[in-house]
Scaffold this motif. Sequence first.
Motif, PDB file in Angstrom:
ATOM      1  N   PHE A  34      43.043   6.725  71.980  1.00 33.25           N
ATOM      2  CA  PHE A  34      42.124   7.447  71.094  1.00 33.25           C
ATOM      3  C   PHE A  34      41.223   8.365  71.912  1.00 33.25           C
ATOM      4  O   PHE A  34      41.014   9.520  71.560  1.00 33.25           O
ATOM      5  CB  PHE A  34      41.290   6.465  70.273  1.00 33.25           C
ATOM      6  CG  PHE A  34      40.280   7.138  69.389  1.00 33.25           C
ATOM      7  CD1 PHE A  34      38.954   7.229  69.769  1.00 33.25           C
ATOM      8  CD2 PHE A  34      40.652   7.710  68.183  1.00 33.25           C
ATOM      9  CE1 PHE A  34      38.017   7.864  68.968  1.00 33.25           C
ATOM     10  CE2 PHE A  34      39.725   8.350  67.376  1.00 33.25           C
ATOM     11  CZ  PHE A  34      38.411   8.428  67.770  1.00 33.25           C
ATOM     12  N   SER A  35      40.696   7.857  73.016  1.00 32.71           N
ATOM     13  CA  SER A  35      39.819   8.663  73.870  1.00 32.71           C
ATOM     14  C   SER A  35      40.549   9.882  74.406  1.00 32.71           C
ATOM     15  O   SER A  35      40.005  10.991  74.406  1.00 32.71           O
ATOM     16  CB  SER A  35      39.298   7.828  75.039  1.00 32.71           C
ATOM     17  OG  SER A  35      38.536   6.759  74.559  1.00 32.71           O
ATOM     18  N   SER A  36      41.773   9.714  74.839  1.00 32.01           N
ATOM     19  CA  SER A  36      42.517  10.864  75.362  1.00 32.01           C
ATOM     20  C   SER A  36      42.842  11.846  74.236  1.00 32.01           C
ATOM     21  O   SER A  36      42.834  13.062  74.448  1.00 32.01           O
ATOM     22  CB  SER A  36      43.781  10.417  76.086  1.00 32.01           C
ATOM     23  OG  SER A  36      44.638   9.725  75.199  1.00 32.01           O
ATOM     24  N   TYR A  37      43.136  11.344  73.038  1.00 29.01           N
ATOM     25  CA  TYR A  37      43.399  12.219  71.894  1.00 29.01           C
ATOM     26  C   TYR A  37      42.172  13.067  71.577  1.00 29.01           C
ATOM     27  O   TYR A  37      42.259  14.275  71.379  1.00 29.01           O
ATOM     28  CB  TYR A  37      43.792  11.394  70.665  1.00 29.01           C
ATOM     29  CG  TYR A  37      43.825  12.201  69.396  1.00 29.01           C
ATOM     30  CD1 TYR A  37      42.794  12.109  68.468  1.00 29.01           C
ATOM     31  CD2 TYR A  37      44.861  13.081  69.135  1.00 29.01           C
ATOM     32  CE1 TYR A  37      42.808  12.879  67.314  1.00 29.01           C
ATOM     33  CE2 TYR A  37      44.881  13.845  67.983  1.00 29.01           C
ATOM     34  CZ  TYR A  37      43.850  13.737  67.074  1.00 29.01           C
ATOM     35  OH  TYR A  37      43.860  14.506  65.950  1.00 29.01           O
ATOM     36  N   VAL A  38      40.990  12.440  71.557  1.00 30.37           N
ATOM     37  CA  VAL A  38      39.763  13.166  71.235  1.00 30.37           C
ATOM     38  C   VAL A  38      39.487  14.229  72.292  1.00 30.37           C
ATOM     39  O   VAL A  38      39.138  15.368  71.962  1.00 30.37           O
ATOM     40  CB  VAL A  38      38.569  12.202  71.085  1.00 30.37           C
ATOM     41  CG1 VAL A  38      37.258  12.953  70.982  1.00 30.37           C
ATOM     42  CG2 VAL A  38      38.762  11.317  69.871  1.00 30.37           C
ATOM     43  N   ARG A  39      39.640  13.872  73.562  1.00 30.25           N
ATOM     44  CA  ARG A  39      39.402  14.858  74.628  1.00 30.25           C
ATOM     45  C   ARG A  39      40.343  16.052  74.489  1.00 30.25           C
ATOM     46  O   ARG A  39      39.942  17.197  74.681  1.00 30.25           O
ATOM     47  CB  ARG A  39      39.577  14.204  76.002  1.00 30.25           C
ATOM     48  CG  ARG A  39      38.344  13.498  76.501  1.00 30.25           C
ATOM     49  CD  ARG A  39      38.469  13.139  77.976  1.00 30.25           C
ATOM     50  NE  ARG A  39      39.596  12.250  78.254  1.00 30.25           N
ATOM     51  CZ  ARG A  39      39.571  10.921  78.119  1.00 30.25           C
ATOM     52  NH1 ARG A  39      38.454  10.338  77.716  1.00 30.25           N
ATOM     53  NH2 ARG A  39      40.618  10.198  78.399  1.00 30.25           N
ATOM     54  N   ASP A  79      52.368   6.728  62.898  1.00 31.87           N
ATOM     55  CA  ASP A  79      52.917   7.903  63.566  1.00 31.87           C
ATOM     56  C   ASP A  79      51.786   8.679  64.218  1.00 31.87           C
ATOM     57  O   ASP A  79      51.066   9.421  63.555  1.00 31.87           O
ATOM     58  CB  ASP A  79      53.668   8.770  62.554  1.00 31.87           C
ATOM     59  CG  ASP A  79      54.394   9.929  63.214  1.00 31.87           C
ATOM     60  OD1 ASP A  79      54.882  10.790  62.465  1.00 31.87           O
ATOM     61  OD2 ASP A  79      54.462   9.975  64.457  1.00 31.87           O
ATOM     62  N   HIS A  80      51.622   8.531  65.509  1.00 26.95           N
ATOM     63  CA  HIS A  80      50.528   9.205  66.205  1.00 26.95           C
ATOM     64  C   HIS A  80      50.801  10.690  66.394  1.00 26.95           C
ATOM     65  O   HIS A  80      49.925  11.415  66.841  1.00 26.95           O
ATOM     66  CB  HIS A  80      50.255   8.523  67.549  1.00 26.95           C
ATOM     67  CG  HIS A  80      49.451   7.267  67.385  1.00 26.95           C
ATOM     68  ND1 HIS A  80      48.411   6.957  68.196  1.00 26.95           N
ATOM     69  CD2 HIS A  80      49.533   6.256  66.483  1.00 26.95           C
ATOM     70  CE1 HIS A  80      47.880   5.803  67.817  1.00 26.95           C
ATOM     71  NE2 HIS A  80      48.552   5.356  66.781  1.00 26.95           N
ATOM     72  N   ARG A  81      52.001  11.151  66.026  1.00 30.96           N
ATOM     73  CA  ARG A  81      52.273  12.585  66.070  1.00 30.96           C
ATOM     74  C   ARG A  81      51.593  13.293  64.899  1.00 30.96           C
ATOM     75  O   ARG A  81      51.393  14.500  64.935  1.00 30.96           O
ATOM     76  CB  ARG A  81      53.783  12.841  66.024  1.00 30.96           C
ATOM     77  CG  ARG A  81      54.476  12.390  67.322  1.00 30.96           C
ATOM     78  CD  ARG A  81      55.953  12.552  67.205  1.00 30.96           C
ATOM     79  NE  ARG A  81      56.408  11.597  66.163  1.00 30.96           N
ATOM     80  CZ  ARG A  81      57.622  11.562  65.672  1.00 30.96           C
ATOM     81  NH1 ARG A  81      58.515  12.427  66.064  1.00 30.96           N
ATOM     82  NH2 ARG A  81      57.953  10.674  64.765  1.00 30.96           N
ATOM     83  N   ALA A  82      51.218  12.538  63.879  1.00 34.59           N
ATOM     84  CA  ALA A  82      50.581  13.119  62.698  1.00 34.59           C
ATOM     85  C   ALA A  82      49.068  12.912  62.699  1.00 34.59           C
ATOM     86  O   ALA A  82      48.427  12.979  61.659  1.00 34.59           O
ATOM     87  CB  ALA A  82      51.183  12.509  61.441  1.00 34.59           C
ATOM     88  N   LEU A  83      48.496  12.684  63.870  1.00 31.86           N
ATOM     89  CA  LEU A  83      47.063  12.402  63.951  1.00 31.86           C
ATOM     90  C   LEU A  83      46.212  13.587  63.500  1.00 31.86           C
ATOM     91  O   LEU A  83      45.193  13.404  62.836  1.00 31.86           O
ATOM     92  CB  LEU A  83      46.675  12.012  65.375  1.00 31.86           C
ATOM     93  CG  LEU A  83      47.027  10.584  65.757  1.00 31.86           C
ATOM     94  CD1 LEU A  83      46.760  10.360  67.229  1.00 31.86           C
ATOM     95  CD2 LEU A  83      46.234   9.611  64.920  1.00 31.86           C
ATOM     96  N   ASP A  84      46.609  14.800  63.867  1.00 32.44           N
ATOM     97  CA  ASP A  84      45.826  15.971  63.455  1.00 32.44           C
ATOM     98  C   ASP A  84      45.720  16.036  61.937  1.00 32.44           C
ATOM     99  O   ASP A  84      44.652  16.326  61.389  1.00 32.44           O
ATOM    100  CB  ASP A  84      46.452  17.251  63.984  1.00 32.44           C
ATOM    101  CG  ASP A  84      46.130  17.490  65.444  1.00 32.44           C
ATOM    102  OD1 ASP A  84      46.690  18.437  66.006  1.00 32.44           O
ATOM    103  OD2 ASP A  84      45.307  16.734  66.003  1.00 32.44           O
TER     104      ASP A  84
END
Length: 194
Positions: A34-39, A79-84
């Motif tokens: 999650f932290s890397s996604y936010v950054r 599906d973490h590819r659909a996080l946006d």
Amino acid sequence: MTTPVCTSASAAADPARQTLRHRAAGGTPRYPSFSSYVRARQPVLLRTARSLTANPSDAEDLLQTALAKTYVAWERIEDHRALDGYVRRALLNTRTSQWRKRRVDEYVCDELPEPDPAPGADDPAERQALHDAMWRAITKLPARQRAMVVLRYYEDLSEAQTAEVLGVSVGTVKSAVSRALGKLREDPELVLAR
């Protein structure tokens, strides 16, 4: 053999509260992904939030709220590819909720409910004429009354301050100002201006 431990149902069911306790104790984030996604995605998501609000500070708050909701649901997102898409939906839903809470009751009407302007209030020449008439009436007052009226109403001093400046009692200021206002009310130039 393990010993059963009782925990409250609300504490066990709320992973966000447990995570906040863990972070307050100085621990590392529970979800490093999650932290890397936010950054990585914060600038793009912030642009989306800014398109939903007019104020940049509100956009940052909106993004923060949406990311907090995403963090709480991190384990449930398959599906973490659909996080946006998930975060954008959280942004939109949060903004819609804020908008609904700030509902303003406005009604369409045929005429504006504004008061009618006073006669001559918009005309600068009328205002100047009234101002000149007032000064002429004030100059007709005795010097002591004129000084008290100017200090009280033009300089906006209190009765006590006016008394102190002129070296008289507060009662003297009250009575002299009262007599001066009576003379101004009877001045023929000001009677016509009313």
